[in-house]
Design a protein around this motif. Structure first.
Motif, PDB file in Angstrom:
ATOM      1  N   LYS A  43       0.784 -13.490  32.718  1.00 28.44           N
ATOM      2  CA  LYS A  43      -0.620 -13.876  32.544  1.00 28.44           C
ATOM      3  C   LYS A  43      -1.508 -12.647  32.481  1.00 28.44           C
ATOM      4  CE  LYS A  43      -0.310 -18.439  34.683  1.00 28.44           C
ATOM      5  NZ  LYS A  43      -0.937 -19.377  35.664  1.00 28.44           N
ATOM      6  N   GLN A  44      -2.706 -12.852  31.975  1.00 23.02           N
ATOM      7  CA  GLN A  44      -3.674 -11.763  31.906  1.00 23.02           C
ATOM      8  C   GLN A  44      -4.306 -11.532  33.271  1.00 23.02           C
ATOM      9  OE1 GLN A  44      -6.467 -12.781  28.761  1.00 23.02           O
ATOM     10  NE2 GLN A  44      -5.266 -11.624  27.282  1.00 23.02           N
ATOM     11  N   ARG A  45      -4.771 -10.321  33.469  1.00 16.80           N
ATOM     12  CA  ARG A  45      -5.492 -10.005  34.702  1.00 16.80           C
ATOM     13  C   ARG A  45      -6.812 -10.771  34.694  1.00 16.80           C
ATOM     14  NH1 ARG A  45      -5.782  -3.806  36.648  1.00 16.80           N
ATOM     15  NH2 ARG A  45      -3.563  -4.117  36.153  1.00 16.80           N
ATOM     16  N   GLU A  46      -7.143 -11.369  35.830  1.00 15.62           N
ATOM     17  CA  GLU A  46      -8.361 -12.168  35.914  1.00 15.62           C
ATOM     18  C   GLU A  46      -9.178 -11.785  37.137  1.00 15.62           C
ATOM     19  OE1 GLU A  46      -7.442 -16.317  36.457  1.00 15.62           O
ATOM     20  OE2 GLU A  46      -6.359 -15.973  38.317  1.00 15.62           O
ATOM     21  N   LEU A  47     -10.479 -11.965  37.012  1.00 13.80           N
ATOM     22  CA  LEU A  47     -11.387 -11.699  38.127  1.00 13.80           C
ATOM     23  C   LEU A  47     -11.191 -12.763  39.197  1.00 13.80           C
ATOM     24  CD1 LEU A  47     -13.891 -10.251  39.403  1.00 13.80           C
ATOM     25  CD2 LEU A  47     -15.275 -11.952  38.178  1.00 13.80           C
ATOM     26  N   VAL A  48     -11.092 -12.322  40.441  1.00 13.99           N
ATOM     27  CA  VAL A  48     -11.030 -13.242  41.571  1.00 13.99           C
ATOM     28  C   VAL A  48     -12.389 -13.317  42.255  1.00 13.99           C
ATOM     29  CG1 VAL A  48      -9.957 -13.704  43.808  1.00 13.99           C
ATOM     30  CG2 VAL A  48      -8.588 -12.739  41.935  1.00 13.99           C
ATOM     31  N   ALA A  49     -12.925 -12.164  42.605  1.00 13.84           N
ATOM     32  CA  ALA A  49     -14.220 -12.119  43.281  1.00 13.84           C
ATOM     33  C   ALA A  49     -14.799 -10.724  43.140  1.00 13.84           C
ATOM     34  CB  ALA A  49     -14.091 -12.479  44.759  1.00 13.84           C
ATOM     35  N   ALA A  50     -16.122 -10.632  43.164  1.00 10.13           N
ATOM     36  CA  ALA A  50     -16.801  -9.349  43.068  1.00 10.13           C
ATOM     37  C   ALA A  50     -18.033  -9.375  43.946  1.00 10.13           C
ATOM     38  CB  ALA A  50     -17.169  -9.036  41.627  1.00 10.13           C
ATOM     39  N   ILE A  51     -18.465  -8.182  44.370  1.00  6.53           N
ATOM     40  CA  ILE A  51     -19.648  -8.068  45.210  1.00  6.53           C
ATOM     41  C   ILE A  51     -20.402  -6.803  44.813  1.00  6.53           C
ATOM     42  CG2 ILE A  51     -18.344  -6.883  47.046  1.00  6.53           C
ATOM     43  CD1 ILE A  51     -20.194  -8.364  49.051  1.00  6.53           C
ATOM     44  N   THR A  52     -21.716  -6.929  44.690  1.00  4.75           N
ATOM     45  CA  THR A  52     -22.533  -5.783  44.315  1.00  4.75           C
ATOM     46  C   THR A  52     -22.996  -5.032  45.563  1.00  4.75           C
ATOM     47  OG1 THR A  52     -24.618  -6.995  44.414  1.00  4.75           O
ATOM     48  CG2 THR A  52     -23.371  -7.090  42.345  1.00  4.75           C
ATOM     49  N   ASN A  53     -23.636  -3.894  45.332  1.00 10.30           N
ATOM     50  CA  ASN A  53     -24.189  -3.132  46.455  1.00 10.30           C
ATOM     51  C   ASN A  53     -25.205  -3.954  47.239  1.00 10.30           C
ATOM     52  OD1 ASN A  53     -22.669  -0.917  45.905  1.00 10.30           O
ATOM     53  ND2 ASN A  53     -24.327   0.320  45.070  1.00 10.30           N
ATOM     54  N   GLY A  54     -25.902  -4.822  46.524  1.00 11.53           N
ATOM     55  CA  GLY A  54     -26.910  -5.653  47.167  1.00 11.53           C
ATOM     56  C   GLY A  54     -26.351  -6.866  47.884  1.00 11.53           C
ATOM     57  N   GLY A  55     -25.056  -7.081  47.745  1.00  7.35           N
ATOM     58  CA  GLY A  55     -24.428  -8.199  48.438  1.00  7.35           C
ATOM     59  C   GLY A  55     -24.253  -9.456  47.615  1.00  7.35           C
ATOM     60  N   SER A  56     -24.666  -9.428  46.355  1.00  7.27           N
ATOM     61  CA  SER A  56     -24.455 -10.596  45.502  1.00  7.27           C
ATOM     62  C   SER A  56     -22.964 -10.745  45.209  1.00  7.27           C
ATOM     63  CB  SER A  56     -25.228 -10.447  44.192  1.00  7.27           C
ATOM     64  OG  SER A  56     -26.607 -10.394  44.440  1.00  7.27           O
ATOM     65  N   THR A  57     -22.511 -11.991  45.243  1.00  7.35           N
ATOM     66  CA  THR A  57     -21.083 -12.245  45.046  1.00  7.35           C
ATOM     67  C   THR A  57     -20.843 -13.165  43.851  1.00  7.35           C
ATOM     68  OG1 THR A  57     -21.160 -14.090  46.616  1.00  7.35           O
ATOM     69  CG2 THR A  57     -20.523 -11.930  47.472  1.00  7.35           C
ATOM     70  N   ASN A  58     -19.639 -13.081  43.329  1.00 11.24           N
ATOM     71  CA  ASN A  58     -19.232 -13.900  42.203  1.00 11.24           C
ATOM     72  C   ASN A  58     -17.758 -14.247  42.415  1.00 11.24           C
ATOM     73  OD1 ASN A  58     -19.281 -15.129  39.641  1.00 11.24           O
ATOM     74  ND2 ASN A  58     -18.426 -13.297  38.701  1.00 11.24           N
ATOM     75  N   TYR A  59     -17.408 -15.513  42.219  1.00 13.08           N
ATOM     76  CA  TYR A  59     -16.038 -15.971  42.449  1.00 13.08           C
ATOM     77  C   TYR A  59     -15.495 -16.724  41.237  1.00 13.08           C
ATOM     78  CZ  TYR A  59     -16.896 -15.135  47.431  1.00 13.08           C
ATOM     79  OH  TYR A  59     -17.188 -14.560  48.646  1.00 13.08           O
ATOM     80  N   ALA A  60     -14.195 -16.631  41.057  1.00 12.21           N
ATOM     81  CA  ALA A  60     -13.529 -17.496  40.087  1.00 12.21           C
ATOM     82  C   ALA A  60     -13.575 -18.925  40.613  1.00 12.21           C
ATOM     83  CB  ALA A  60     -12.087 -17.050  39.893  1.00 12.21           C
ATOM     84  N   ASP A  61     -13.687 -19.872  39.713  1.00 10.00           N
ATOM     85  CA  ASP A  61     -13.765 -21.270  40.134  1.00 10.00           C
ATOM     86  C   ASP A  61     -12.543 -21.675  40.958  1.00 10.00           C
ATOM     87  OD1 ASP A  61     -15.352 -22.503  37.074  1.00 10.00           O
ATOM     88  OD2 ASP A  61     -16.197 -21.626  38.896  1.00 10.00           O
ATOM     89  N   SER A  62     -11.408 -21.100  40.632  1.00  8.87           N
ATOM     90  CA  SER A  62     -10.153 -21.498  41.281  1.00  8.87           C
ATOM     91  C   SER A  62     -10.083 -21.084  42.757  1.00  8.87           C
ATOM     92  CB  SER A  62      -8.964 -20.906  40.532  1.00  8.87           C
ATOM     93  OG  SER A  62      -9.055 -19.495  40.511  1.00  8.87           O
ATOM     94  N   VAL A  63     -10.956 -20.172  43.186  1.00  9.00           N
ATOM     95  CA  VAL A  63     -10.891 -19.700  44.573  1.00  9.00           C
ATOM     96  C   VAL A  63     -12.154 -20.035  45.370  1.00  9.00           C
ATOM     97  CG1 VAL A  63      -9.378 -17.823  43.839  1.00  9.00           C
ATOM     98  CG2 VAL A  63     -11.829 -17.380  44.181  1.00  9.00           C
ATOM     99  N   LYS A  64     -13.149 -20.602  44.721  1.00  5.81           N
ATOM    100  CA  LYS A  64     -14.388 -20.941  45.426  1.00  5.81           C
ATOM    101  C   LYS A  64     -14.095 -21.881  46.600  1.00  5.81           C
ATOM    102  CE  LYS A  64     -17.717 -20.319  41.672  1.00  5.81           C
ATOM    103  NZ  LYS A  64     -18.636 -20.986  40.708  1.00  5.81           N
ATOM    104  N   GLY A  65     -14.682 -21.548  47.732  1.00  4.52           N
ATOM    105  CA  GLY A  65     -14.472 -22.356  48.923  1.00  4.52           C
ATOM    106  C   GLY A  65     -13.252 -21.972  49.730  1.00  4.52           C
ATOM    107  N   ARG A  66     -12.380 -21.142  49.157  1.00  3.05           N
ATOM    108  CA  ARG A  66     -11.177 -20.715  49.868  1.00  3.05           C
ATOM    109  C   ARG A  66     -11.169 -19.209  50.147  1.00  3.05           C
ATOM    110  NH1 ARG A  66      -6.315 -21.038  47.481  1.00  3.05           N
ATOM    111  NH2 ARG A  66      -7.137 -20.816  45.353  1.00  3.05           N
ATOM    112  N   PHE A  67     -11.703 -18.432  49.219  1.00  2.00           N
ATOM    113  CA  PHE A  67     -11.707 -16.973  49.349  1.00  2.00           C
ATOM    114  C   PHE A  67     -13.123 -16.490  49.631  1.00  2.00           C
ATOM    115  CE2 PHE A  67      -7.837 -15.929  46.412  1.00  2.00           C
ATOM    116  CZ  PHE A  67      -7.074 -16.844  47.120  1.00  2.00           C
ATOM    117  N   THR A  68     -13.207 -15.417  50.398  1.00  2.00           N
ATOM    118  CA  THR A  68     -14.496 -14.800  50.687  1.00  2.00           C
ATOM    119  C   THR A  68     -14.373 -13.291  50.522  1.00  2.00           C
ATOM    120  OG1 THR A  68     -15.053 -16.533  52.291  1.00  2.00           O
ATOM    121  CG2 THR A  68     -16.332 -14.492  52.375  1.00  2.00           C
TER     122      THR A  68
END
Length: 118
Positions: A43-68
């Motif tokens: 499979k291709q490499r995919e984004l799981v989660a990211a966080i900016t310097n300001g603390g904004s976060t972004n999650y893949a739909d498949s891990v929302k609610g399970r990963f932090t």
């Protein structure tokens, strides 16, 4: 230049938890965001989660609610707390940082294996 070193990968059973860590060194003041990607066999490499310097976060739909994702700026370390792991979470997990003042570019760690057995 930024160097990234991941740790925490392991073999666990479905439903268990793991915490990945990624320590950054080098030109850490130029880092604007950090994150975790994963790549499963075939499979291709995919984004799981990211966080900016300001603390904004972004999650893949498949891990929302399970990963932090979280970040300790004083330690230049980013964490990925993974709960309720599933076999489909099995992959090599890579730490990523976007760094550079004039020309930001991605940096990658060497990867850490996470295997979830059913």
């Amino acid at each position: 230049q930024v160097q990234l070193v991941e740790s925490g990968g392991d073999l666990v059973q479905a439903g268990e938890s793991l915490r990945l860590s990624c320590a950054a060194s080098g030109s850490t003041s130029s880092i604007s965001s950090m994150g975790w990607y994963r790549q499963a066999p075939g499979k291709q490499r995919e984004l799981v989660a990211a966080i900016t310097n300001g603390g904004s976060t972004n999650y893949a739909d498949s891990v929302k609610g399970r990963f932090t994702i979280s970040r300790d700026n004083a330690k230049n370390t980013v964490y990925l707390q993974m709960n309720s792991l599933k076999p489909e979470d099995t992959a090599v997990y890579y730490c990523n940082a976007i760094a550079g003042f004039a020309f930001p570019r991605p940096y990658w760690g060497q990867g850490t294996q996470v295997t979830v057995s059913s």
